[in-house]
Enzyme design. Structure first.
Site, short mmCIF file in Angstrom:
data_model
loop_
_atom_site.label_atom_id
_atom_site.label_comp_id
_atom_site.label_asym_id
_atom_site.label_seq_id
_atom_site.Cartn_x
_atom_site.Cartn_y
_atom_site.Cartn_z
CE1 TYR A 3 -3.41 23.49 43.55
CE2 TYR A 3 -3.48 22.11 45.25
CZ TYR A 3 -3.64 22.28 43.88
OH TYR A 3 -4.23 21.39 43.05
CD GLU B 232 -3.49 20.48 37.53
OE1 GLU B 232 -4.68 20.32 37.71
OE2 GLU B 232 -2.32 20.00 38.03
CG ASP C 215 -3.57 17.64 43.77
OD1 ASP C 215 -3.05 17.50 42.72
OD2 ASP C 215 -4.51 18.49 43.87
CB CYS D 133 -44.02 -1.31 5.96
SG CYS D 133 -43.76 -2.37 7.60
CB CYS E 107 -40.50 -5.13 10.61
SG CYS E 107 -41.81 -4.70 9.37
#
Length: 949
Positions: free
Chosen positions: A372, A45, A156, A858, A836
Site C-alpha cells: 500500500y 474501496e 488508513d 423600463c 425594479c
C-alpha cells in the site's frame, strides 16, 4: 586501517512472519448464531481491489461468478469460502472512494445566499450524491440478504471514514448486520487470506478524525474562498485563466500554507543582496597527485584584510603539516520507504511530479506488485519476513545477483533495516510484494518506480558503505588550511542503490611536521548567491516537517496551486509564485494574521491526530478550530483594504462593481411557476420588499410584500405546513406607525398562506397609512370609518379596487405590472416596472404597423418590460365605477377586503392564457378572469372581444 569492526555480523534468521496488522482479533465465528452458511457482504474501496480480493479468495473454491450491480462500474463477485472452518457465501463488491459528500444545506450553497461568516456555523449534511446513488442501491440490496459486512477499505484514516459511510448505508437496510474489518497492506495471497481469517472491528476514532478535518476544511475553505473571490474578482483585471469572469480565488487551509513556502523562498531570493568576498586557495602537487587546501576562515568580506593576510602568506609561503587524521566513515542506507520519501525521491531521480508518482504507485499496488503506497511508517515490524521478500527478487536479471548475495550468510552483507521512528499503526513501509521483470502494459514510469521500490528495499536491508577518510591540516604564515580525501573500501548497499553516490579524491601521503612550498597560492574573489527556488522534493520536505496535510494529500495540495494559477513549475521542478499567488500572500501578511504560515494548520493536524487516538473529541476540536479561524476571518474582512492594496500592486483595476458589496441572495422556496428556480427575497430600489423568481424575466412569478415592512430576512426555520418546499420563514420588522399597537413590530412569518397574523398585518398595511392613529379595532373606529388622511406614498397597489378614490387609483394588470393614474398631477398615466419598481418611460412607435401608438418600457436597458398604452386602458374591468364616483357599496368593499375575485388590487394564484402567474403575499387562492367579457380562461389583454364594445 582495520575495518572489520565496521562490518556487522550477519543477524540470526528472522522468525516466521505474520503480516504486520495492528488490530488482531480471534476469528469472529462465535458471533454467528444458528447453523448453515453465513452470507457475507464484502466491500472494497475500488472495483479493481474488489476483483483482486475475490480472485485470491475464490481460487480454493474453483473460481467465482460475476454479475452486474446497479452501477455498471461496480460488479458483484460471488463464491464460497470458509472462515475458521465455517462455510460462507461471499459477495464482493466495491465503492469508488468516498460514498458520501459533506456539504452545506441548500440555502447556504449558493455564493450570495448568506454572509460568508455564517458558513462557520451553517448546518451541514453528509449524504450520498446523485452520481453515487446506484452504488448505494447495490449496497442496500445486497445488505438485506447478508449476515455479515466485511469492510475491505484502505487501512488508513481516510479508508476508515469511507468504511463508516458504507456501514451507515448497509445498516440502514439491515440493522442486524455484524460489522467486521479486514486489515491488509498488499493485494497478495498471504495478506488477503491472513486478513479474512483475522477480522477485527472498524475504528470509529479514525473516522471521527476525518469527519472533523472535512468539516473544518469545508467551512474555512468556503468562507475565505467566497470572501476573496467576491472582493477581488470584479475589482481587478485578473486574466490568468483566459476567463476572468469565471475565476475562483480559492482558499484552502493546507493549500495556502503550501503557497506560503513558495512565496517565502521567492521573497528570500528577491531580498538577497549580492556581496563580494575574497578567499585564499592553495594547491600542492607531488608525484602522488594534487591536493587542494581550503582556507579555514572560508572567506572575508573586507578586501583590505584579505589582501594583508594574502601578502603575509606570499612572503612566507612555506607550509608545515600540523595534523594528519585517518578515520573510517560509514554511509548508511536509507530508512524504509514511506509515502513522502517515495514522492521526494521520484521527483529528485526521475523528475516525476508527486501527483503522477502517486497515480503510478496506486496502479502498481492494485496490480499486486508493491504494498500500500500511502503510509507514514518507515520501520518494519520485527515479525516481517524480510528474507522471503528478498528471495522473490533473485530471478531478476539486473539486481537478482545482488539479492542472492544479500541472502548468502558468507557475504556478510545482510543488515536489518534501520528504524526511522515513524509508525502509523496501519501499514508497513512500501516494499515489493511480487516479482516482475517488467510487464507489457507498463510505461517507463511504472518500470522506474517499481525499480526504485525494489532497490530501496534491498538497500535498506544491506550493510552501510565503508570508506577511509584522510584530513591534512597545514599552516602557512599563521593561517590554517586543510584538505580531505576519501577512499571507498566497501560499497555494500551502493552496489544496488544506484541513486546514491559517495565519491572522493585520493590525497598524496603527508606526515606531521613535513614542509613544502605550495604549487599555487591565489587570492580569489566571489559573490554570495541567493538560495535556490524550492523544488518539489524541497516543498514536500517543508510540508512534512510542518505537518501540512497527510502523506496521502500532500500531492493534491501542490497540484491545486498549479491548477489555481497561484504558482508555476519549470522543467527543473522549481516552483515560483505567480503574481496572483504572491499578491494574496502579501495581502494576508500585511493584515498581521499569518494565514499563509504553517502554524495554524500544524495545530489543526495535531488536533486531528488527537481525535484519532481518543485524547480529544471531535466536537472539541471543531469548536476550538472554527472559533479561532472565524476570528481570523472577521479580522481579515475588516482589513480587506490591505488585500485590495496588495492586489493593486500587480493588477489593474477594472470598471466592474465589486461583487463583495452585493446583498446575499436569500432563498424562500422553490418556484411553483417554472419549477426550475427559486423564489428569493429582494429589496427593490424604492425600499419595498418582494419575493420573486430568480429566473426573471423568463419567469415572472412574484409575491408583493406590504410597504409597512422596514426589514426582512430569511430565517433557518422551515414552515411545517406549506409545501412542496421547503418554505423558509421570513423574519419581518414592521414600522410601528404603520400597524396598530396591539401587534408586535417583529414577526416570524410564512408567505405560503398558513400565517393568519401575517394575513391580518398585510390587510392592515394595504388599507392603512403610515401615519394612522391608534384605534380600538385594529385600525377602525367603532363606526367602521378609518381614521387618518391617506398619504400619497401609501402602497396603493395593495388596496382593493373598492378602496380607490378620485385622487389615486391603482390598477394591477394581468401581466403583473402596476399602473397608477392620478388626476391633476404631473405623474398622470405613470406605469411602474414590475422588476425594479422604477417609473417606466413613455415612447411613441414609429413602425409602419404601429406608427403613432404609444407604449411604456423600463428605463433599465437590461429589463425586458414593455406594454402598449391602449392595452392598459382596455384592461379596466367592465362595470367598474367611473373616476368621478366617490361611492362604494358595502358589498364591494367587503369583497375587496376578503380578497374576492373582483378585487383588482389583489393578486391571485390564477394563471392566464399566456402563463402569467398571480400570487398573493399571504398565499390566498384568488382566481382571475377577463375584465372585459368575464371569461375566466383569459385576461383582458388577450380578450378576443377587446375593442368591440
Amino acid at each position: 586501517p582495520k575495518i572489520s569492526k565496521f562490518i556487522p555480523k550477519p543477524p540470526a534468521p528472522s522468525p516466521p512472519v505474520s503480516p504486520p496488522h495492528p488490530h488482531r482479533r480471534v476469528p469472529p465465528l462465535a458471533m454467528h448464531r444458528g447453523g448453515g452458511t453465513i452470507r457475507v457482504l464484502n466491500v472494497a474501496e475500488k472495483p479493481s481491489v474488489a476483483k483482486a480480493v475475490a480472485e485470491i479468495l475464490s481460487r480454493r473454491s474453483g473460481g467465482m461468478q460475476s454479475r452486474a450491480g446497479r452501477s455498471p462500474y461496480n460488479r458483484i463477485f460471488e463464491f464460497n469460502y470458509a472462515i475458521g472452518g465455517q462455510a460462507c457465501h461471499m459477495s464482493v463488491t466495491s465503492v469508488t472512494g468516498h460514498l458520501m459528500e459533506l456539504e452545506f444545506e441548500d440555502r447556504f450553497r449558493r455564493w450570495h445566499s448568506c454572509d460568508p461568516a455564517d458558513l462557520f456555523h451553517a448546518p451541514v449534511r453528509k449524504s450520498v450524491p446523485q452520481d453515487k446513488q446506484p452504488i448505494r442501491q447495490t449496497l442496500e440490496e445486497e445488505a438485506r440478504k447478508c449476515h455479515w459486512l466485511v469492510l475491505w477499505l484502505d487501512c488508513d484514516r481516510e479508508g476508515e471514514n469511507i468504511a463508516y459511510e458504507v456501514v451507515e448505508v448497509c445498516t440502514g437496510a439491515n440493522r442486524h448486520l455484524d460489522i467486521w474489518r479486514a486489515r491488509f497492506s498488499a493485494l497478495i495471497d498471504r495478506e488477503i487470506h491472513e486478513a479474512v481469517q483475522h477480522l477485527g472491528r472498524p475504528n470509529k476514532l479514525f473516522a471521527d478524525a476525518v469527519d472533523a478535518r472535512q468539516e473544518i476544511d469545508l467551512r474555512i475553505g468556503a468562507s475565505f474562498t467566497r470572501f476573496q473571490t467576491m472582493l477581488l474578482k470584479d475589482a481587478f483585471v485578473i486574466d490568468v485563466t483566459g476567463d476572468d469572469r469565471n475565476l475562483v480565488l480559492s482558499y484552502g487551509p493546507c493549500q495556502f500554507p503550501t503557497l506560503g513556502f513558495i512565496v517565502e523562498r521567492f521573497w528570500e531570493i528577491q531580498a538577497h543582496e549580492p556581496e563580494e568576498f575574497w578567499k585564499i586557495n592553495c594547491t600542492h602537487t607531488s608525484d602522488e597527485g594534487t591536493a587542494s587546501f581550503a582556507w579555514i576562515r572560508g572567506h572575508l568580506f573586507d578586501y583590505a584584510s584579505a589582501v594583508i593576510i594574502y601578502e603575509m602568506c606570499v612572503e612566507e609561503p612555506m607550509a608545515t603539516v600540523q595534523n594528519v587524521r585517518n578515520q573510517e566513515k560509514l554511509k548508511y542506507p536509507p530508512y524504509p520507504l514511506s509515502t513522502v520519501e517515495l514522492q521526494k525521491r521520484a521527483s529528485r531521480y526521475f523528475r516525476m511530479s508527486s501527483e503522477h508518482t502517486m497515480k503510478v504507485a496506486e496502479e502498481l499496488y492494485q496490480a499486486g506488485f508493491i504494498s500500500y503506497p500511502r503510509t507514514e511508517t518507515d520501520s518494519f515490524s520485527p515479525n516481517t519476513d524480510l528474507h522471503t521478500i528478498v528471495r522473490e527478487q533473485v530471478p531478476h536479471p539486473v539486481w537478482g545477483e545482488y539479492a542472492q548475495r544479500l541472502l548468502n550468510p558468507e557475504a556478510r552483507l545482510w543488515r536489518n533495516p534501520s528504524n526511522g521512528g515513524h509508525d502509523d499503526k496501519a501499514h508497513p513501509p512500501i516494499h515489493p510484494t511480487k516479482f516482475s521483470a517488467g510487464e507489457n502494459n507498463w510505461s517507463q514510469d511504472h518500470k522506474r518506480l517499481y525499480e526504485l521500490v525494489v532497490r530501496h528495499f534491498l538497500a535498506c536491508c544491506s550493510q552501510p558503505a565503508v570508506g577511509a577518510e584522510t584530513t591534512v591540516e597545514i599552516d602557512i604564515a599563521g593561517e590554517q588550511f586543510n584538505a580531505s580525501g576519501r577512499v571507498v573500501l566497501a560499497k555494500n548497499y551502493l552496489d544496488v542503490y544506484r541513486f546514491d553516490s559517495w565519491g572522493g579524491t585520493l590525497l598524496p601521503t603527508y606526515n606531521i611536521g613535513q614542509q613544502f612550498v605550495p604549487t599555487t597560492l591565489t587570492l580569489d574573489s566571489g559573490v554570495t548567491r541567493p538560495p535556490p527556488l524550492l523544488t518539489e522534493a524541497d516543498l514536500l520536505s517543508c510540508m512534512d516537517k510542518a505537518g501540512i496535510g497527510t502523506d496521502a494529500t500532500m500531492h493534491d495540495h501542490i497540484k491545486k496551486l498549479l491548477d489555481r494559477c497561484y504558482a508555476t513549475k519549470d522543467e527543473n521542478m522549481h516552483f515560483s509564485p505567480t503574481n496572483l499567488g504572491e499578491a494574496l500572500v502579501m495581502g494576508y501578511d500585511e493584515m498581521g494574521y499569518e494565514l499563509w504560515k504553517p502554524y495554524l494548520r500544524s495545530m489543526m493536524e495535531a488536533d486531528m491526530k488527537s481525535v484519532s487516538v481518543g485524547t480529544k473529541s471531535k466536537a472539541e476540536v471543531l469548536e476550538s478550530c472554527l472559533q479561532q479561524m472565524k476570528a481570523c476571518f472577521l479580522d481579515a474582512r475588516v482589513n480587506k483594504a490591505k488585500l485590495l492594496d496588495a492586489m493593486g500592486t500587480y493588477f489593474a483595476r477594472s470598471n466592474r462593481p465589486p461583487n463583495e458589496t452585493q446583498s446575499p441572495i436569500e432563498v424562500v422556496r422553490p418556484c411553483g411557476a417554472c419549477n426550475e428556480s427559486e423564489m428569493v427575497l429582494k429589496r427593490r430600489p424604492t425600499g419595498d420588499f418582494m419575493v420573486g423568481c430568480r429566473s426573471y424575466p423568463q419567469c415572472r412569478s412574484v409575491v408583493w410584500l406590504p410597504g409597512s415592512i422596514s426589514e426582512a430576512s430569511v430565517s433557518n426555520q422551515v414552515c411545517p405546513t406549506c409545501g412542496p418546499g421547503p418554505f423558509y420563514k421570513i423574519q419581518f420588522k414592521f414600522r410601528r406607525r404603520d400597524i396598530p399597537p396591539n401587534f408586535d413590530v417583529d414577526h416570524l412569518g410564512c408567505v405560503g398562506g398558513c400565517d393568519d397574523i401575517l394575513k391580518e398585518l398585510t390587510e392592515i398595511s394595504r388599507f392603512g397609512s403610515r401615519n394612522q392613529a391608534a384605534t380600538p379595532a385594529r385600525g377602525q373606529t367603532p363606526n367602521g370609518v378609518r381614521q387618518g388622511t391617506p398619504r400619497q406614498d401609501l402602497h396603493t397597489s395593495f388596496r382593493p379596487a373598492g378602496q380607490l378614490n378620485n385622487e389615486n387609483q391603482s390598477v394591477m394588470h394581468s401581466q403583473g405590472f402596476r399602473s397608477t393614474h392620478t388626476q391633476n398631477s404631473t405623474d398622470a398615466g405613470q406605469v411602474l416596472c414590475t422588476s425594479c419598481g422604477q417609473p417606466c418611460i413613455s415612447r411613441t412607435a414609429n413602425t409602419e404597423a404601429n406608427r403613432g401608438r404609444k407604449f411604456y418600457k423600463c428605463q433599465d436597458i437590461d429589463c425586458n418590460f414593455f406594454k402598449w398604452e391602449d392595452e392598459l386602458e382596455n384592461a379596466t374591468p367592465r362595470g367598474r365605477r367611473g373616476r368621478g364616483s366617490g361611492r362604494q357599496t358595502p358589498a364591494s368593499a367587503s369583497a375587496g377586503r376578503r380578497g374576492g375575485t373582483q378585487a383588482r388590487g389583489r393578486r391571485g394564484r390564477g394563471r392566464n392564457a399566456d402563463g402569467g402567474m398571480f400570487v398573493s403575499a399571504t398565499g390566498d387562492p384568488v382566481s382571475g378572469c377577463c375584465f372585459t367579457c368575464g371569461d375566466p380562461t383569459h385576461f383582458a389583454n388577450a380578450c378576443p372581444n377587446r375593442g368591440r364594445r
